[in-house]
Structures are given as structure tokens and as C-alpha cells.
Motif scaffolding. Structure first.
Motif: not given
Length: 85
Positions: A44-69
Motif C-alpha cells: 500500500v503506497d500512502a506517500t502521495y508521490g513523495r519520497r518513502t521515509r517509513a515502511v510499516l510492516i503489518m501483521d497481515s503481511g501488508h507493507v505500507i509506505l509512508s512519506a513521514i519519518q
């Protein structure tokens, strides 16, 4: 069960109870985790086109990209000492 939601930037919210880890995206192993999640359809890319600064690993196996530290995301998990939400 108390559900706590965490803002991961730009109005995107995840369930704090489901987060396993918050990591920086620079290392090769994390880049492989991101690529594997993309191949599985669980990225799941939640960066809105910005640089990825944090990667959240979820218990379901999903990986979420965030643009905040990662530190900023982690601070949002901390409950204030006065007990207020």
C-alpha cells in the motif's frame, strides 16, 4: 478491545494494533520486503508521490509506505502520561 488509529500522513490512517514494525526504507533487506509485497499485491503506497521515509510492516503481511519519518510515526503511538487519547 480498544482500537487505536494512527495517522501516517496525508490523512491516511492505520490500526495501531496491527502494526508489527516501523522501519526506514534504505536497507537492501527492506527494499526486498517492499518488492516481495508488491509482487504479492500486498503493498500500500500512502506517500502521495513523495519520497518513502517509513515502511510499516503489518501483521497481515501488508507493507505500507509512508512519506513521514519513522520517528514521527512512532511518536504517534505513545499515549500521553495524563491518559488522554
Amino acid at each position: 478491545m480498544d482500537i487505536k488509529l494512527i495517522n501516517i500522513g496525508f490523512g491516511n490512517i492505520v490500526s495501531a494494533n496491527r502494526v508489527v514494525g516501523i522501519v526506514s526504507p534504505e536497507s537492501a533487506p527492506i527494499k526486498r520486503v517492499i518488492a516481495d509485497a508488491r509482487d504479492r499485491g500486498q503493498l500500500v503506497d500512502a506517500t502521495y508521490g513523495r519520497r518513502t521515509r517509513a515502511v510499516l510492516i503489518m501483521d497481515s503481511g501488508h507493507v505500507i509506505l509512508s512519506a513521514i519519518q519513522p520517528e514521527t510515526v512512532a511518536q504517534r503511538f505513545v499515549v500521553p502520561k495524563d491518559g488522554a487519547p
